[in-house]
Design an enzyme around this catalytic site. Structure first.
Site, PDB file in Angstrom:
ATOM      1  N   ASP A  77      36.213  66.498  19.788  1.00  0.00           N
ATOM      2  CA  ASP A  77      36.689  67.886  19.768  1.00  0.00           C
ATOM      3  C   ASP A  77      37.069  68.357  18.361  1.00  0.00           C
ATOM      4  OD1 ASP A  77      38.904  66.211  19.654  1.00  0.00           O
ATOM      5  OD2 ASP A  77      39.822  66.978  21.484  1.00  0.00           O
ATOM      6  N   ASP A  96      42.688  53.921  21.030  1.00  0.00           N
ATOM      7  CA  ASP A  96      41.468  54.107  21.812  1.00  0.00           C
ATOM      8  C   ASP A  96      40.279  53.531  21.059  1.00  0.00           C
ATOM      9  OD1 ASP A  96      43.000  55.415  23.681  1.00  0.00           O
ATOM     10  OD2 ASP A  96      42.543  57.413  22.906  1.00  0.00           O
ATOM     11  N   ASP A 108      48.924  55.234  21.173  1.00  0.00           N
ATOM     12  CA  ASP A 108      47.765  54.678  21.866  1.00  0.00           C
ATOM     13  C   ASP A 108      46.682  54.293  20.859  1.00  0.00           C
ATOM     14  OD1 ASP A 108      48.762  55.319  24.580  1.00  0.00           O
ATOM     15  OD2 ASP A 108      48.474  57.390  23.915  1.00  0.00           O
TER      16      ASP A 108
END
Length: 449
Positions: free
Chosen positions: A151, A74, A72
């Site tokens: 995170d 992002d 992916d």
């Protein structure tokens, strides 16, 4: 921009000099646009042309720097979700806790998020009493604030489409070199904000062959019960990432070590110390990992069926002893109980619970091979999955199940005449059935003349 990065680094890492956070120009890093999805580049360029900041972020940057192929790509930007929708006709806005834009290019989805802002005194953010984020639509115009909200340090790396540089806000490059998973900020606070981060720490460690930093690992066992507050549907999605991406066995072992698997499957806690039950679960994970890595079809239904089989088998035996019902009925009742209980914890969709039931039901039927039963079982759409399941059972449950699996293996290898002979030989070995003597009907007394 460089001064902004240095100032931010000093705030985040406690006054250290900018050795842990820096701007890396294009000629000093290995990321090339040819390795980035064309559709992701279209989104980045359009946002930039419209006057917005636009960065490739997170796993895409991390994996490219490690020489991996990201699944992916992002993107983050200072554009608000409604602004993004105006720029892209193929855009849909999703998410309740945090609003995201999905740009659709056929089967590829490029996820675009607005920079996240500080949660302090922000009316668009809300926490539970335990500190978990319930609503997070706190936006910012600052990429530095967005980095603080990331995170892990290895996910706070930003590829700037304006000049093709990389911004490293929290020592992500250092963590990549040291192969360490580190949280940004206080680990206990960050886990309380989103307990799923504990699962992500394990998943990144096994996927990237890294270790979890001691400070990041320390609170996990104590805070593992926080996973009980996560919606069951979200935990199902996390289970797919943990167990269906080729590292399931490693994830299972690490999750057990940190007390996390026990929160996902609380009913299995008594079986994790049983060598046979644990071996059965690990065999299923090893089989699935192999299929994923060799691009073979695999389904989470098979894994969930294996995870819950020891519990199902024990519960069905208890029902048999308590009620004296036929075996099939006892197993059907046990299936309902086991699946209903587990689905309250992890929302397994019906399309998978149906397959789980079929695999389990066939386990009670595969020993019934008389007449045309073997042929009908062989034609069942779930026969192959049920056979593989039976083979695994044979490895842990004893000679009788193993012999049954070997018989079905031979049956599959035979042509039609050989299959008929296999079925016939089953009953020839037992000897011909003795017919019960027919009972004579008593004669009617003759009427007296």
């Amino acid at each position: 921009m460089i001064s902004r990065v240095i100032d931010f680094c000093r705030r985040v890492v406690g006054g250290k000099e900018a050795q842990d956070s820096t701007l890396i120009p294009r000629d000093e890093h290995s990321i090339s646009r040819k390795d980035i999805s064309d559709n992701a580049l279209k989104v980045l360029y359009r946002l930039n042309k419209a006057g917005y900041e636009a960065y490739l972020v997170g796993g895409g940057v991390r994996d490219l720097l490690l020489g991996l192929h990201p699944k992916d790509f992002d993107i983050v930007t200072n554009a608000r979700p409604d602004d993004i929708r105006k720029l892209f006709r193929n855009c849909r806005l999703v998410g309740r806790r945090f609003r995201l834009a999905h740009i659709l290019f056929g089967r590829e989805i490029i996820e675009v998020a607005t920079f996240r802002g500080s949660l302090t005194d922000n009316p668009d953010a809300a926490r539970s009493d335990e500190g978990m984020l319930l609503r997070d639509n706190a936006y910012s115009d600052s990429v530095e604030e967005d980095a603080l909200r990331r995170d892990f340090t290895i996910n706070a790396l930003y590829y700037n489409i304006a000049d093709y540089s990389i911004l490293d806000f929290a020592g992500g490059l250092r963590a990549l070199k040291q192969r360490r998973i580190e949280l940004i900020g206080d680990p206990a606070t960050r886990y309380r904000e989103d307990p799923v981060r504990m699962l992500r720490a394990v998943r990144f460690a096994t996927k990237l062959d890294m270790s979890i930093a001691p400070d990041t690992a320390k609170p996990i066992r104590e805070l593992a019960p926080l996973l009980d507050d996560i919606p069951a549907a979200r935990l199902f999605e996390e289970c797919l990432k943990l167990f269906m991406a080729g590292h399931g066995l490693d994830n299972f072992r690490m999750l057990c070590d940190y007390g996390l698997f026990q929160r996902l499957f609380p009913s299995l806690v008594p079986f994790l110390d049983d060598p046979k039950a644990r071996r059965f679960i690990e065999m299923a994970l090893e089989n699935t990992d192999h299929r994923v890595r060799t691009d073979q079809k695999s389904t989470p239904a098979y894994l969930f069926a294996a995870f819950l089989w020891p519990l199902l088998d024990m519960r069905a035996q208890d029902i048999l002893l308590e009620s004296g019902l036929p075996t099939n009925d006892a197993y059907q009742i046990a299936m309902n109980e086991v699946l209903d209980d587990q689905c309250r914890r992890i929302a397994i969709p019906r399309r998978f619970t149906t397959t789980i039931r079929e695999i389990w039901t066939l386990q009670t039927r595969l020993d019934k091979r008389a007449g045309r039963r073997a042929e009908r079982l062989f034609e069942h759409p779930r026969f192959r999955a049920a056979f593989d399941f039976l083979e695994m059972r044979g490895e842990v449950e004893g000679k009788e199940i193993k012999a049954l699996a070997q018989w079905w293996q031979e049956y599959q290898e035979q042509g039609e005449p050989g299959r008929r002979q296999l079925v016939s030989s089953l009953f020839e070995a037992k000897g011909p059935k003795r017919r019960k003597p027919r009972k004579r009907r008593p004669r009617k007394p003759q009427a007296q003349e």
